[in-house]
Scaffold this active site. Sequence first.
Site, PDB file in Angstrom:
ATOM      1  N   ASP A   1      -2.797   1.730   6.138  1.00  0.00           N
ATOM      2  CA  ASP A   1      -2.314   3.231   6.575  1.00  0.00           C
ATOM      3  C   ASP A   1      -2.697   3.259   7.986  1.00  0.00           C
ATOM      4  O   ASP A   1      -3.433   2.517   8.521  1.00  0.00           O
ATOM      5  CB  ASP A   1      -2.983   4.426   5.681  1.00  0.00           C
ATOM      6  CG  ASP A   1      -4.373   4.243   5.424  1.00  0.00           C
ATOM      7  OD1 ASP A   1      -5.240   3.631   5.999  1.00  0.00           O
ATOM      8  OD2 ASP A   1      -4.838   5.061   4.503  1.00  0.00           O
TER       9      ASP A   1
ATOM     10  N   PRO B   1      -3.501  -2.441   1.579  1.00  0.00           N
ATOM     11  CA  PRO B   1      -2.812  -1.265   1.740  1.00  0.00           C
ATOM     12  C   PRO B   1      -3.045  -0.625   3.011  1.00  0.00           C
ATOM     13  O   PRO B   1      -4.322  -0.514   3.110  1.00  0.00           O
ATOM     14  CB  PRO B   1      -3.314  -0.506   0.690  1.00  0.00           C
ATOM     15  CG  PRO B   1      -3.854  -1.300  -0.490  1.00  0.00           C
ATOM     16  CD  PRO B   1      -4.339  -2.346   0.185  1.00  0.00           C
TER      17      PRO B   1
ATOM     18  N   LYS C   1       2.943   0.726   1.558  1.00  0.00           N
ATOM     19  CA  LYS C   1       1.459   0.859   1.296  1.00  0.00           C
ATOM     20  C   LYS C   1       1.091   1.168  -0.173  1.00  0.00           C
ATOM     21  O   LYS C   1       0.270   0.803  -0.783  1.00  0.00           O
ATOM     22  CB  LYS C   1       0.847   2.295   2.176  1.00  0.00           C
ATOM     23  CG  LYS C   1      -0.639   2.453   1.952  1.00  0.00           C
ATOM     24  CD  LYS C   1      -1.159   3.964   2.090  1.00  0.00           C
ATOM     25  CE  LYS C   1      -2.399   4.150   1.568  1.00  0.00           C
ATOM     26  NZ  LYS C   1      -2.767   5.428   1.832  1.00  0.00           N
TER      27      LYS C   1
END
Length: 331
Positions: free
Chosen positions: A258, A256, A239
């Site tokens: 998460d 990215p 990430k």
Amino acid sequence: LDELKCWQRSHQMSSWRLLSSSREELSISLSLRCGQAFGWKQLPDSSMFIGAIEKLAFALRTTSTGSTEYQVLNTSQAYTEDQAHAKLIDYFQLDTKLGPLYEEWSHADEKMKVITKALPGLRVLRQPPFECLISFICSSNNNIIRNTAMLNTLRLKYGSKLALFKGENIYAFPTLDQLSEVSESSLRGMGFGYRAKYVAATVSALAELGGASYLNSLREVTHEEAIKALVQFQGVGRKVADCIALFSLDQKTAIPVDTHVWKIACRDFDQSLSNTKSLTPAIHDRVASLFQSRYGTFAGWAHRLSGFLHPSSLQLFEAHGYATNIFFTFT
């Protein structure tokens, strides 16, 4: 006395100049406060921000008509006024028009149709890669306010002072050379915690690889090659690597991922993703692929907008006077 006069001449300010004439093309309030850069400070009771890009200190402000103006706060023999202007154009990537991208994304997704109207002018920045690398190593398990404070201590201790503006000192982010003697123990003493080990190790490893020029060369490689190069540094997982790639290395499709982004993908793109109990590398790749398929060449920029579809962004929405019931549409 002569040295003082020389210092004063080198710290003279320019006049205010136009950077962008449209809030739809650039909102500094959104772009500088959304967690992609940590070196800008908004002055109290003001639409003005101050900060530095490499060796140049700037003040930025939003006018009553929505345009963005800037002032160079320190002169430099290394930069002409036109070069300073070009530095800001590059930093905010203003050669890429945001309007057509917002239009494209709004047609791809009903939720994005709402949020593009609510958040005009939110841009992905093109930051100096070394600053971005260290900043996002420090962002791990951190929040924006604490990470900003942590990085500010690094500037104060190791960076060069560039300007004094309205009682605020502005420091450059330290260079690799300036951090070459930094130790893990000194960083721990500055409040970096376990990240101190990662920062010290990364500074050492990068110096061996060729320094800032090595990082800059990653702007010329594929996304896969950039990620492979970045994860060799301690404290850089997938990430964080994608954040660095998106915000400094021209990897516009970098996503990215998460748990929050994973949940968005489960809800909006592919509900079968929720059958997996953890965010594995394969799931990361699948989530990124779904964003890229829906939003195209600038999927990473669209991802930055989708990050606001979360209750944690409520305070930022309210600060900008936006209707916060937008969240109830998406949850």
